[in-house]
Design a protein around this motif. Structure first.
Motif, PDB file in Angstrom:
ATOM      1  N   THR A 157       0.907  -1.295  -0.037  1.00  0.00           N
ATOM      2  CA  THR A 157       0.019  -0.123  -0.231  1.00  0.00           C
ATOM      3  C   THR A 157       0.711   1.280   0.072  1.00  0.00           C
ATOM      4  O   THR A 157       1.658   1.546   0.906  1.00  0.00           O
ATOM      5  CB  THR A 157      -0.892   0.194   1.467  1.00  0.00           C
ATOM      6  N   ILE A 158       0.761   1.927  -1.194  1.00  0.00           N
ATOM      7  CA  ILE A 158       1.599   3.130  -1.259  1.00  0.00           C
ATOM      8  C   ILE A 158       0.953   4.373  -0.852  1.00  0.00           C
ATOM      9  O   ILE A 158      -0.060   4.693  -1.358  1.00  0.00           O
ATOM     10  CB  ILE A 158       1.955   3.279  -2.781  1.00  0.00           C
ATOM     11  N   LEU A 159       1.308   5.121   0.422  1.00  0.00           N
ATOM     12  CA  LEU A 159       0.933   6.490   0.561  1.00  0.00           C
ATOM     13  C   LEU A 159       1.380   7.644  -0.334  1.00  0.00           C
ATOM     14  O   LEU A 159       2.565   7.965  -0.062  1.00  0.00           O
ATOM     15  CB  LEU A 159       1.070   6.747   2.179  1.00  0.00           C
ATOM     16  N   TYR A 160       0.604   8.166  -1.145  1.00  0.00           N
ATOM     17  CA  TYR A 160       1.397   8.838  -2.154  1.00  0.00           C
ATOM     18  C   TYR A 160       1.199  10.263  -1.977  1.00  0.00           C
ATOM     19  O   TYR A 160      -0.007  10.691  -1.824  1.00  0.00           O
ATOM     20  CB  TYR A 160       0.995   8.486  -3.558  1.00  0.00           C
ATOM     21  N   ALA A 236       5.583   7.446  -0.464  1.00  0.00           N
ATOM     22  CA  ALA A 236       6.164   7.682  -1.846  1.00  0.00           C
ATOM     23  C   ALA A 236       5.779   9.359  -2.209  1.00  0.00           C
ATOM     24  O   ALA A 236       4.673   9.852  -1.700  1.00  0.00           O
ATOM     25  CB  ALA A 236       5.699   6.810  -2.799  1.00  0.00           C
ATOM     26  N   GLY A 237       6.576   9.686  -3.135  1.00  0.00           N
ATOM     27  CA  GLY A 237       6.057  11.154  -3.808  1.00  0.00           C
ATOM     28  C   GLY A 237       7.307  11.536  -4.655  1.00  0.00           C
ATOM     29  O   GLY A 237       8.352  11.085  -4.825  1.00  0.00           O
ATOM     30  N   ASP A 238       6.853  12.736  -5.300  1.00  0.00           N
ATOM     31  CA  ASP A 238       7.910  13.334  -6.146  1.00  0.00           C
ATOM     32  C   ASP A 238       8.004  14.751  -5.831  1.00  0.00           C
ATOM     33  O   ASP A 238       7.081  15.374  -5.573  1.00  0.00           O
ATOM     34  CB  ASP A 238       7.403  13.295  -7.692  1.00  0.00           C
ATOM     35  N   SER A 239       9.112  15.270  -5.893  1.00  0.00           N
ATOM     36  CA  SER A 239       9.365  16.526  -5.779  1.00  0.00           C
ATOM     37  C   SER A 239       8.995  17.178  -4.223  1.00  0.00           C
ATOM     38  O   SER A 239       9.446  16.640  -3.322  1.00  0.00           O
ATOM     39  CB  SER A 239       9.043  17.439  -6.875  1.00  0.00           C
ATOM     40  N   ALA A 240       8.060  18.051  -4.407  1.00  0.00           N
ATOM     41  CA  ALA A 240       7.410  18.593  -3.110  1.00  0.00           C
ATOM     42  C   ALA A 240       6.822  17.303  -2.350  1.00  0.00           C
ATOM     43  O   ALA A 240       6.673  17.274  -0.979  1.00  0.00           O
ATOM     44  CB  ALA A 240       6.475  19.554  -3.467  1.00  0.00           C
ATOM     45  N   GLY A 241       6.226  16.468  -2.984  1.00  0.00           N
ATOM     46  CA  GLY A 241       5.711  14.998  -2.394  1.00  0.00           C
ATOM     47  C   GLY A 241       6.867  14.272  -1.729  1.00  0.00           C
ATOM     48  O   GLY A 241       6.362  13.627  -0.699  1.00  0.00           O
ATOM     49  N   GLY A 242       8.130  14.212  -2.294  1.00  0.00           N
ATOM     50  CA  GLY A 242       9.169  13.576  -1.523  1.00  0.00           C
ATOM     51  C   GLY A 242       9.372  14.551  -0.188  1.00  0.00           C
ATOM     52  O   GLY A 242       9.730  13.835   0.859  1.00  0.00           O
ATOM     53  N   ASN A 243       9.288  15.844  -0.365  1.00  0.00           N
ATOM     54  CA  ASN A 243       9.499  16.640   1.054  1.00  0.00           C
ATOM     55  C   ASN A 243       8.437  16.283   2.085  1.00  0.00           C
ATOM     56  O   ASN A 243       9.017  15.951   3.163  1.00  0.00           O
ATOM     57  CB  ASN A 243       9.251  18.068   0.429  1.00  0.00           C
ATOM     58  N   SER A 284      10.941  10.271  -5.986  1.00  0.00           N
ATOM     59  CA  SER A 284      11.475  10.721  -7.269  1.00  0.00           C
ATOM     60  C   SER A 284      11.907  12.193  -7.092  1.00  0.00           C
ATOM     61  O   SER A 284      11.047  12.939  -6.792  1.00  0.00           O
ATOM     62  CB  SER A 284      10.621  10.297  -8.240  1.00  0.00           C
ATOM     63  N   SER A 285      13.293  12.432  -7.119  1.00  0.00           N
ATOM     64  CA  SER A 285      13.469  13.914  -7.124  1.00  0.00           C
ATOM     65  C   SER A 285      13.244  14.752  -6.068  1.00  0.00           C
ATOM     66  O   SER A 285      12.338  15.695  -5.995  1.00  0.00           O
ATOM     67  CB  SER A 285      13.224  14.497  -8.616  1.00  0.00           C
ATOM     68  N   PRO A 286      13.430  14.136  -4.765  1.00  0.00           N
ATOM     69  CA  PRO A 286      12.989  14.742  -3.639  1.00  0.00           C
ATOM     70  C   PRO A 286      13.432  16.219  -3.619  1.00  0.00           C
ATOM     71  O   PRO A 286      14.584  16.729  -3.521  1.00  0.00           O
ATOM     72  CB  PRO A 286      13.350  13.977  -2.436  1.00  0.00           C
ATOM     73  N   TRP A 287      12.533  17.186  -3.370  1.00  0.00           N
ATOM     74  CA  TRP A 287      12.864  18.629  -2.886  1.00  0.00           C
ATOM     75  C   TRP A 287      12.826  18.617  -1.425  1.00  0.00           C
ATOM     76  O   TRP A 287      11.766  19.011  -0.728  1.00  0.00           O
ATOM     77  CB  TRP A 287      11.890  19.536  -3.565  1.00  0.00           C
ATOM     78  N   THR A 288      13.960  18.836  -0.835  1.00  0.00           N
ATOM     79  CA  THR A 288      14.203  18.550   0.499  1.00  0.00           C
ATOM     80  C   THR A 288      14.759  20.104   1.257  1.00  0.00           C
ATOM     81  O   THR A 288      14.942  20.093   2.496  1.00  0.00           O
ATOM     82  CB  THR A 288      15.108  17.477   1.186  1.00  0.00           C
TER      83      THR A 288
END
Length: 489
Positions: A157-160, A236-243, A284-288
């Motif tokens: 189960t991916i919390l995206y 999981a998340g990309d860019s700001a979602g990675g943040n 993917s490409s986390p903006w941290t």
């Protein structure tokens, strides 16, 4: 942004000479990226750059509204829309505020305490054996969830958390990657519609993320889903979602190492503390780093479409509208400037990842690479299993935007494989054991070279702290503009 055919013609026809020149330079190997990119990537990146450098930028609310246009639901995906109700208890509110305050060094950071509100989300699954233009069935949301679950064969189960610089997009914009992750893992995604800035600044999105995680573990009354074990959940998340993914994980770690409570009340459940950590985190490409202080912000600009931070003069020319600037004025879209180096705003500032679940990062040779590699390096040194993948000359979020590239295909496959491995074990059981590994993928060929994850960081922790402090001070003194440029769509 107006997306009517006439508007698109007005937008792109003037760029035909530019596109032709870009193609010519690439073909004659005169572009600095000719040896790294194919022609399609070269043209796409350069068009995005010109759109972001328009002399007549679109007001913020108009950008946001455009990004929230629902493209509809069709093709190989199941979508079940849900609302996670607000808990009557205030425990999660207190836990989060206390954690923010504990991590607020010197008590200098300023923020507005938000309310706990219901959170909208979309259960997303893969719908097999249908054409890409097949319309959504006319069913209730509960029936859509039931049909979705019929095709789920793994507990993964991916919390995206979607990207969009904290102020753009929503689960609707990310249905395709979420459904692809569900497909490749044989699992499902819960894609969260967190509150967007600037209307809802930090910590609103983090509140919503925490609420969503607890709702997976301990479903509110009348939820479609049964309780999900933490060992089957991946952030999981990309860019700001990675943040947001990393901030949520850091929040859980902070609660577990510092809070003295024994239990947490949530929708009638009494949850024992410490809180369970998820099976993994994959970004993917986390903006941290919201302060954008690391060297790659400028050194990797030739491979990216995100321009460097805007200066004060450029910011002052940005159109005012109903949501920007805020009232009272706030120096950053996402947070008060005094919070730029707070670990739950910029996870780059976090000092301790001990106790974390395994993590997987995929980055290009992009502007946010240094901040992601610094977290990967620190976490690995602190005993966290860290899988690091970096793809030569690839721009921000390349695996979502440039799906045709071999690098994107490989990265997406590895993204899903990590999620399946860490969270695909029998319910409540740990997934496959992984070892820390770093890999550099060469441009075009994707030839692999091992790298030492612990040695990835280009700056020491003390240097990072100093850089963030200086960037924050410059912003507060008005010497620099927005931490992440407002895309001038």
């Amino acid at each position: 942004m107006d997306t009517s055919p006439a508007a698109l013609l007005r937008l792109f026809v003037p760029k035909v000479p530019f596109i032709a020149r870009t193609a010519l330079w690439h073909t004659l190997w005169l572009s600095p990226t000719s040896s790294k990119w194919d022609l399609r990537t070269e043209i796409t990146v350069n068009i995005i750059r010109t759109l972001m450098d328009s002399p007549q930028p679109t007001p913020l609310l108009k950008q946001q509204t455009w990004s929230l246009k629902d493209p509809g639901i069709k093709g190989p995906m199941w979508i079940s829309k849900v609302t996670l109700p607000k808990p009557e208890e205030q425990d999660i509110h207190h836990l989060l505020i206390e954690a923010i305050d504990r991590l607020n060094e010197g008590g200098e950071g300023t923020y507005t305490t938000p309310a706990i509100l219901p959170v909208e989300a979309e259960w997303t699954g893969y719908r097999a054996n249908v054409r890409h233009d097949r319309p959504r069935l006319d069913l209730s949301e509960a029936q859509h969830y039931e049909r979705l679950m019929r095709e789920v064969t793994s507990p993964t189960t991916i919390l995206y958390f979607h990207g969009g610089a904290h102020f753009l997009m929503d689960p609707a914009s990310h249905r395709i990657p979420a459904s692809r992750l569900a497909h490749h893992t044989n699992g499902r995604c819960l894609s969260v519609r967190y509150r967007l800035s600037p209307q809802n600044p930090f910590p609103c999105a983090l509140f919503d993320a925490f609420h969503a995680y607890l709702s997976l573990l301990f479903p509110p009354p009348e939820s479609f889903h049964e309780p999900v074990a933490a060992s089957n959940i991946v952030f999981a998340g990309d860019s700001a979602g990675g943040n947001i993914s990393l901030a949520l994980l850091q929040l859980i770690l902070e609660i577990n190492r510092s809070d003295t409570r024994n239990t947490l009340a949530f929708h009638g459940h009494s949850i024992a503390l410490p809180l369970p950590v998820p099976a993994g985190l994959a970004s993917s490409s986390p903006w941290t780093d919201v302060s954008r202080c690391m060297p790659s912000i400028t050194s990797n600009a030739q491979y990216d479409y995100l321009p460097p931070p805007m200066g004060k003069e450029a910011i002052s020319r940005f159109p005012h509208d109903e949501i920007w600037p805020t009232d009272p004025p706030r120096g950053d879209l996402y947070c008060h400037l005094s919070m730029l180096d707070h670990p739950l705003v910029s996870p780059l500032a976090a000092k301790d990842w001990t106790g974390s679940c395994p993590m997987w990062f995929a980055c290009g040779e992009e502007m946010v690479a240094d901040e992601a590699s610094a977290i990967a390096s620190l976490a690995a040194k602190q005993g966290v299993t860290m899988l690091w993948e970096q793809y030569e000359a690839m721009p921000h979020c390349f695996l979502l935007i440039f799906e045709h590239l071999e690098a994107s295909k490989k990265a997406f496959k590895n993204w899903a494989a990590f999620c399946a491995r860490v969270a695909g074990g029998a319910e409540g059981q740990a997934g496959a054991k992984l070892e820390t590994k770093g890999t550099w993928f060469a441009a075009k060929t994707c030839k692999e070279t091992d790298v030492d994850v612990k040695s990835l960081a280009v700056c020491s922790q003390d240097e990072i702290k100093e850089r963030m402090q200086l960037a924050k001070e410059a912003r507060m003194e008005g010497k620099e503009g927005e931490a992440k440029i407002l895309p001038k769509l």
